[in-house]
Design a protein around this motif. Structure first.
Motif, PDB file in Angstrom:
ATOM      1  N   ARG A 148       6.962  -2.165  -8.876  1.00 55.87           N
ATOM      2  CA  ARG A 148       5.570  -2.529  -8.583  1.00 55.87           C
ATOM      3  C   ARG A 148       5.199  -3.850  -9.240  1.00 55.87           C
ATOM      4  NH1 ARG A 148       3.248   3.632  -9.286  1.00 55.87           N
ATOM      5  NH2 ARG A 148       4.643   4.440  -7.680  1.00 55.87           N
ATOM      6  N   PHE A 168       4.955  -2.005   7.465  1.00 54.32           N
ATOM      7  CA  PHE A 168       4.836  -0.626   7.920  1.00 54.32           C
ATOM      8  C   PHE A 168       4.121  -0.628   9.264  1.00 54.32           C
ATOM      9  CE2 PHE A 168       4.587  -0.134   3.157  1.00 54.32           C
ATOM     10  CZ  PHE A 168       5.943   0.018   3.038  1.00 54.32           C
ATOM     11  N   THR A 200      -0.642  -2.204  -0.189  1.00 57.30           N
ATOM     12  CA  THR A 200       0.236  -1.103  -0.596  1.00 57.30           C
ATOM     13  C   THR A 200       0.442  -1.017  -2.107  1.00 57.30           C
ATOM     14  OG1 THR A 200       1.409  -1.401   1.480  1.00 57.30           O
ATOM     15  CG2 THR A 200       2.447  -0.014  -0.165  1.00 57.30           C
ATOM     16  N   VAL A 201       0.950  -2.109  -2.695  1.00 57.19           N
ATOM     17  CA  VAL A 201       1.264  -2.030  -4.120  1.00 57.19           C
ATOM     18  C   VAL A 201      -0.005  -1.901  -4.975  1.00 57.19           C
ATOM     19  CG1 VAL A 201       2.404  -3.152  -6.059  1.00 57.19           C
ATOM     20  CG2 VAL A 201       3.440  -3.223  -3.796  1.00 57.19           C
ATOM     21  N   LEU A 223      -0.875   1.595  -4.924  1.00 58.39           N
ATOM     22  CA  LEU A 223       0.049   2.410  -5.730  1.00 58.39           C
ATOM     23  C   LEU A 223      -0.297   2.282  -7.200  1.00 58.39           C
ATOM     24  CD1 LEU A 223       3.520   1.673  -4.074  1.00 58.39           C
ATOM     25  CD2 LEU A 223       2.328   3.863  -4.119  1.00 58.39           C
ATOM     26  N   ARG A 272       1.928  -9.670   1.172  1.00 61.23           N
ATOM     27  CA  ARG A 272       2.059  -8.317   0.632  1.00 61.23           C
ATOM     28  C   ARG A 272       2.812  -8.347  -0.696  1.00 61.23           C
ATOM     29  NH1 ARG A 272       5.130  -3.561   3.901  1.00 61.23           N
ATOM     30  NH2 ARG A 272       6.865  -4.993   3.639  1.00 61.23           N
ATOM     31  N   ALA A 291      11.469  -0.970   6.751  1.00 59.19           N
ATOM     32  CA  ALA A 291      10.242  -0.414   6.185  1.00 59.19           C
ATOM     33  C   ALA A 291      10.566   0.490   5.004  1.00 59.19           C
ATOM     34  CB  ALA A 291       9.477   0.365   7.259  1.00 59.19           C
ATOM     35  N   MET A 326       9.033  -1.800  -3.210  1.00 59.13           N
ATOM     36  CA  MET A 326       7.689  -2.048  -3.720  1.00 59.13           C
ATOM     37  C   MET A 326       7.258  -0.986  -4.723  1.00 59.13           C
ATOM     38  SD  MET A 326       5.595  -3.713  -0.575  1.00 59.13           S
ATOM     39  CE  MET A 326       5.258  -2.160   0.122  1.00 59.13           C
TER      40      MET A 326
END
Lengths: 365, 415
Positions: free
Chosen positions: A77, A89, A100-101, A104, A150, B312, B319
């Motif tokens: 991360r 995605f 996303t990260v 998270l 991203r 993906a 990630m």
């Protein structure tokens, strides 16, 4: 102290060595390109950093700590990750992909979304237009830009990029590289880039690490690698046109000469007797954008044909290519708002190439 | 304009095949006995044919005429590859209007068919009364013909928004009106339905709850199995082998095999018996139905998971997603359409197989089917079979819609 230190790293898949006793330092804030033929171990080398691959022998230190002391998820991360197929995605929107990260990591939704908008703008995509799109609705180049945004979302100090611009056409690739250079100058991340495209490495990297069959053959700055190949393998890899490749590193903005210009309708001054005046003048509109050309003594008019123009971020190699393509001997250089900031002539390219050879051979003594 | 556009008005480009089939079935329904007038449930009676019910006969004749005209027009259009409206009589059956005529006539014939028993009894000559009117072969032929004619002329998507869902709704409301006005009262399956009373609804509820609960448990187990299988773990392969083996055992045999197992279990653990588990009844049926439904869900779920873009997955891991996060946020959402496709098969299959569960005392619509077969009472079989068919149809439609919605969500082009 270097941000990343590989020490005695080896990795074997069955009988084949993927990496053999690698030592490598990656300095903070620099862009290091791992390059080599396929199977040379460059991707393995990169994937060890976020622990998608574990070394059989040796250790890696990251920011002074051994990599094994990090939890893999927490480590990842903190590192941006971009791959060739982008890996967006498909079921999430551009915004959700970028967030996303941060999500998270528990960043509040609103803040993550604001950050995503900033990043979209940074990579040159209009947030209002792209935020809600699905990956399927993006072109290859746009998808790559979103991929970079991203990776930057959680503001990681380190970016891992595995052939990030490999899947787009050459024209797009050039634009993406230019955009990425601009971003990198702004954000100064430590970047580890895997590529098999020497031009890309020469253009983007501060340090190039050339690999072959799991070993490092040469680690040098692009200029040194091109001027002084360590052995025949490097010489072959670099190729006969290495002086041409060197041009890819030089941006037009850094070498452009002042461009003689007149306003629309004005008469270009004629050359004084016995003096070498400019062979041509650029005709500018009120905002300083070039709209035509004029010979000395002629009135400046609108050009009926497209002018030979390139942005300041383009390289000398692109300028040379454009000249050869269209038979122009002078190309105008534009800033970001498309105003003329200078020009580059074919002679300038030749002399700057000579400078580069001199300076790198000067470094040898 | 080409042939393809001319055909656009017809269902899923079936060509004239459905039309011809409908026409032939309509014709056959004149020959076969339409109804049988009977003194009671079992005894045989007098056959009645289509022309004895003149309003219905007129409706069927009209439907056949419309169908024939449409077929003729379509053949001509196919040959000439033009959509120019034909003049005169043929123009009445032009591309846009003819399907409406056919569908209208089909709807009318179908509803008229159900009103048939009342019409027949109204014109019955005085004499010994035959109060029960059972459907004969002609009845089913005519019903199929009407449905085929409707299917053939139904566009993939109704162009007039008001007509979307109109035909099924009109048919249902028509049937309801017939029932409420007492016109269905002498129709023997309806008489049987009324005679069963509460029993019908109780068995229907049992059927739905047994099929539904088996399906839901199979959905969970199948999804878990799909994950295991897509990781190609030993567990996954074992599960898949077991599920395949179970699929190969005939359902009746599986119920039989479970009898002694469950009985032994209930004997060994008395508390199991106290919660209603024994060799017969709902428990073994539930187990067998669940075991059957797992395989389709597991196989297509695993296929969906394997199809998830490896890029993906790689970036998700790179990630910093953990295994569960990867599964919940990336893999399962992307595999959902496939999973739903498997679930659709499983649900339809379960609704059908549940019928057999009545044989081991689990109840459900199978009760009527097997009782009816045993007593040679066709009416009872019919009231058991029709709801199963309707349930399966509704489940299939519902799951197809869900599947489509999920595909859109997962951004996968709908096949």
């Amino acid at each position: 102290m270097a941000l990343i230190e590989y020490r005695g790293i080896s990795k074997r898949y069955g009988d084949a060595w993927a990496l053999k006793n690698i030592d490598l330092d990656i300095e903070r804030g620099t862009l290091t390109a791992l390059i080599g033929p396929s199977g040379s171990g460059k991707t393995t080398c990169l994937r060890m950093l976020n622990r998608l691959v574990e070394p059989d022998e040796g250790s890696i230190r990251y920011d002074g700590r051994t990599l094994r002391s990090f939890k893999p998820e927490a480590l990842r991360r903190g590192m941006g990750y971009v791959i060739q197929n982008v890996g967006l995605f498909p079921h999430l929107t551009v915004l959700e992909n970028i967030c996303t990260v941060p999500r998270l990591l528990g960043t509040p939704k609103a803040r993550a979304a604001r950050r995503a908008d900033e990043l979209l703008a940074l990579v040159g995509l209009d947030p209002a237009l792209y935020r809600g799109r699905r990956p399927r609705e993006l072109s290859g180049g746009e998808a790559q830009r979103v991929g970079v945004a991203r990776a930057l979302a959680a503001d990681p100090p380190l970016l891992l990029m595995d052939e990030p611009f490999g899947a787009v056409d050459p024209l797009q690739r050039g634009r993406l590289q230019e955009a990425f250079l601009r971003i990198q100058r702004e954000i100064k991340k430590t970047v580890l880039l895997v590529t098999h495209d020497l031009d890309e490495a020469v253009r983007l990297a501060d340090t190039i690490v050339l690999m072959r069959a799991g070993t490092i053959v040469q680690r040098a700055s692009p200029a040194t690698l091109l001027a002084e190949p360590a052995d025949d393998f490097v010489r072959d890899f670099v190729g006969e046109d290495r002086s041409l490749k060197r041009l890819a590193r030089v941006s037009l903005g850094s070498v452009a000469a002042t461009a003689p210009a007149v306003a629309l309708g004005e008469t270009a001054p004629a050359a004084a007797e016995g003096c070498d005046g400019p062979a041509q003048y650029w005709v500018l509109d009120g905002a300083g954008k070039p709209i035509g050309r004029a010979r000395p003594g002629q009135r400046g008019t609108l050009s009926p044909t497209p002018l030979p123009l390139l942005s300041a971020g383009a390289s000398l190699k692109e300028a040379l290519a454009a000249m050869l393509e269209d038979g122009h001997s002078v190309i105008g250089v534009l800033d970001e708002s498309e105003r003329l900031i200078g020009e580059i002539a074919i002679g300038d390219i030749i002399s700057s190439s000579a400078d580069a050879v001199e300076s790198s051979s000067g470094g040898r003594q | 304009m080409g042939v393809a556009e001319v055909r656009k008005g017809y269902a899923k480009d079936t060509g004239p095949a459905y039309g011809w089939a409908a026409l032939i079935l309509f014709a056959l329904s004149w020959l076969a006995p339409l109804f049988e007038l009977k003194p009671n449930r079992i005894a045989s009676g007098r056959m009645a044919r289509l022309w004895e019910i003149w309003p219905l006969a007129a409706g069927v004749a009209l439907a056949m005429a419309a169908l024939a005209a449409t077929l003729a027009y379509k053949l001509r259009a196919d040959r000439q590859a033009s959509t120019k409206p034909a003049p005169g009589w043929a123009g009445l059956c032009s591309e846009h209007r003819a399907p409406f005529f056919v569908r209208g006539a089909a709807l009318g014939s179908a509803l008229g068919l159900f009103a048939g028993p009342a019409l027949l009894l109204a014109q019955q000559a005085p004499g010994p009364t035959l109060p029960r009117v059972s459907p004969g072969a002609g009845f089913w032929l005519l019903l199929s013909a009407a449905f085929l004619a409707y299917r053939w002329t139904k566009p993939a998507r109704e162009t007039v928004p008001a007509f979307r869902g109109f035909w099924p709704l009109a048919f249902s409301l028509g049937l309801l009106a017939l029932a409420l006005t007492g016109l269905l009262d002498r129709f023997s399956p309806y008489m049987e339905f009324r005679a069963q009373g509460q029993r019908f609804w109780a068995e229907l509820a049992r059927h739905i709850s047994l099929a539904g609960s088996s399906f839901l448990v199979a959905l969970l187990a199948g999804t878990a199995g799909a994950v295991a299988l897509s990781r190609s773990s030993l567990l996954g392969r074992l599960l898949s082998a077991a599920a395949s083996a179970i699929q190969n055992v005939p359902s009746l045999a599986l119920f039989g095999l479970l009898l002694p197992v469950m009985a032994a279990l209930a004997d060994a653990f008395p508390w199991l018996r106290s919660i209603g588990i024994s060799g017969i009844g709902a428990a073994p049926a539930f187990l067998a139905l669940t075991a059957y439904a797992i395989l389709p869900i597991m196989l297509s779920g695993a296929a969906g998971l394997r199809m998830v873009d490896s890029g993906a997955k790689d970036t998700a891991r790179g990630m910093g997603m953990g295994r569960l996060q990867l599964l919940a946020r990336v893999e399962l959402p992307l595999a959902l359409p496939s999973l739903a496709a498997g679930a659709r098969t499983a649900l339809v299959q379960t609704i059908g197989t549940t019928t057999i569960a009545a044989l081991i005392g689990a109840g459900g619509m199978g009760y009527f089917v097997f009782q009816g077969v045993g007593q040679a009472a066709m009416d009872m079989v019919i009231i058991g079979v029709i709801p199963i068919a309707l349930l399966s149809f509704a489940a299939d439609k519902g799951m197809a819609m869900l599947e489509r919605a999920l595909s859109r969500k997962a951004d996968r082009p709908w096949p």
